[in-house]
Design a protein around this motif. Sequence first.
Motif, PDB file in Angstrom:
ATOM      1  N   TYR A  80       0.824  -1.203   0.000  1.00 18.37           N
ATOM      2  CA  TYR A  80       0.000   0.000   0.000  1.00 18.37           C
ATOM      3  C   TYR A  80       0.864   1.261   0.000  1.00 18.37           C
ATOM      4  O   TYR A  80       1.975   1.280   0.530  1.00 18.37           O
ATOM      5  CB  TYR A  80      -0.885   0.049   1.241  1.00 18.37           C
ATOM      6  CG  TYR A  80      -1.950  -1.017   1.323  1.00 18.37           C
ATOM      7  CD1 TYR A  80      -3.079  -0.975   0.518  1.00 18.37           C
ATOM      8  CD2 TYR A  80      -1.830  -2.064   2.249  1.00 18.37           C
ATOM      9  CE1 TYR A  80      -4.065  -1.952   0.615  1.00 18.37           C
ATOM     10  CE2 TYR A  80      -2.817  -3.038   2.354  1.00 18.37           C
ATOM     11  CZ  TYR A  80      -3.931  -2.986   1.522  1.00 18.37           C
ATOM     12  OH  TYR A  80      -4.895  -3.945   1.619  1.00 18.37           O
ATOM     13  N   ALA A 134      -5.242   5.704   8.664  1.00 24.16           N
ATOM     14  CA  ALA A 134      -5.624   5.065   7.408  1.00 24.16           C
ATOM     15  C   ALA A 134      -7.035   4.502   7.544  1.00 24.16           C
ATOM     16  O   ALA A 134      -7.507   4.238   8.653  1.00 24.16           O
ATOM     17  CB  ALA A 134      -4.645   3.951   7.065  1.00 24.16           C
ATOM     18  N   LEU A 168      -9.135  -1.346   4.442  1.00 29.92           N
ATOM     19  CA  LEU A 168      -8.336  -1.047   3.269  1.00 29.92           C
ATOM     20  C   LEU A 168      -8.755  -1.940   2.088  1.00 29.92           C
ATOM     21  O   LEU A 168      -9.236  -3.051   2.289  1.00 29.92           O
ATOM     22  CB  LEU A 168      -6.850  -1.284   3.570  1.00 29.92           C
ATOM     23  CG  LEU A 168      -6.200  -0.281   4.522  1.00 29.92           C
ATOM     24  CD1 LEU A 168      -4.828  -0.778   4.948  1.00 29.92           C
ATOM     25  CD2 LEU A 168      -6.090   1.099   3.866  1.00 29.92           C
ATOM     26  N   THR A 184      -5.773   6.011  -1.055  1.00 29.05           N
ATOM     27  CA  THR A 184      -4.912   4.844  -0.848  1.00 29.05           C
ATOM     28  C   THR A 184      -4.448   4.318  -2.201  1.00 29.05           C
ATOM     29  O   THR A 184      -5.246   4.226  -3.141  1.00 29.05           O
ATOM     30  CB  THR A 184      -5.670   3.724  -0.115  1.00 29.05           C
ATOM     31  OG1 THR A 184      -6.196   4.241   1.115  1.00 29.05           O
ATOM     32  CG2 THR A 184      -4.756   2.538   0.181  1.00 29.05           C
ATOM     33  N   PRO A 231       0.083   0.026   8.384  1.00 30.49           N
ATOM     34  CA  PRO A 231      -0.788   1.164   8.082  1.00 30.49           C
ATOM     35  C   PRO A 231      -0.692   2.236   9.164  1.00 30.49           C
ATOM     36  O   PRO A 231      -0.601   1.918  10.348  1.00 30.49           O
ATOM     37  CB  PRO A 231      -2.192   0.538   8.057  1.00 30.49           C
ATOM     38  CG  PRO A 231      -1.969  -0.917   7.814  1.00 30.49           C
ATOM     39  CD  PRO A 231      -0.655  -1.247   8.475  1.00 30.49           C
ATOM     40  N   TYR A 268       0.005   5.383   1.237  1.00 23.52           N
ATOM     41  CA  TYR A 268      -0.989   6.167   1.972  1.00 23.52           C
ATOM     42  C   TYR A 268      -0.743   7.646   1.673  1.00 23.52           C
ATOM     43  O   TYR A 268       0.308   8.191   2.034  1.00 23.52           O
ATOM     44  CB  TYR A 268      -0.889   5.896   3.464  1.00 23.52           C
ATOM     45  CG  TYR A 268      -0.917   4.412   3.798  1.00 23.52           C
ATOM     46  CD1 TYR A 268      -2.124   3.742   3.976  1.00 23.52           C
ATOM     47  CD2 TYR A 268       0.266   3.678   3.916  1.00 23.52           C
ATOM     48  CE1 TYR A 268      -2.155   2.386   4.268  1.00 23.52           C
ATOM     49  CE2 TYR A 268       0.252   2.323   4.206  1.00 23.52           C
ATOM     50  CZ  TYR A 268      -0.963   1.682   4.382  1.00 23.52           C
ATOM     51  OH  TYR A 268      -0.982   0.333   4.662  1.00 23.52           O
TER      52      TYR A 268
END
Length: 252
Positions: free
Chosen positions: A32, A243, A247, A46, A239, A34
């Motif tokens: 990921y 966040a 997700l 994201t 994360p 952010y």
Amino acid sequence: MRRMAGWALMMLAATLPSWPARAAEDAVRRFYGYAYDMDSGRYAYTEVHAQRIVDGRWRSGRIDYYAPDGRKLGDKRIEFGADPYVARYRMEMAGGYGSAIAEDGGVIVASRTENGRTESGRIDKPATTCADAGFHVYLRDHFDALLGGQTLRFNLVAAARLQRYRFRASKVADTQFDGRPAVVIRFEPDSLLRLFAGPVEMVYEPRERELVEFRGPSNVVDPGTGKPYAVRVIYPARPPADAPAALPPLGA
């Protein structure tokens, strides 16, 4: 920071993630990113990354973009050909926005789409020309020179402007990220254009040459303003606390 947003259409996308230098075998790396709005500090979107690594090199991949509420904003498909510093890609975003880079007989073909209308242009490719995420590969390949204090100079293709520009990159600071030593690499126009455009900063973990933070213009449009974000994108191991709780999936 507001001038960065205006410069966003002339810059590469703020989506230059990294892979460990030691990853030599074929693999798909998923992770990921952010993104935070630079002006307000609020969570913006994201990034969901999938990179195909072959013999330690990034060969192709995909990035999907999601709003904090889970709504998909768009996606970007990337592929590297014979030139490791020119990333061929196609990006399609909600609202009829997008851009792309292809190659035709040694010439770069760039296109941009705004409000559903597409324009394209052919751009010659002199020595040391980078396009999109190929710039990140170029930095990694010349990382020792950057750490040694050298300034790198190169051409950068901006698909959203159907142009290429002269740029320079150099190390400007030592820092830390997630408790690890890191370095700040700044790049900016190598001309008087820098008087009108803010610099972009990229934070790397130097041992593995991993990109862990990006500060600069995005290719994602803020739905509230209709303009591209100026963002801080981070790539931590876990994360951040703010966040989204749910997700998007990293994929199969």
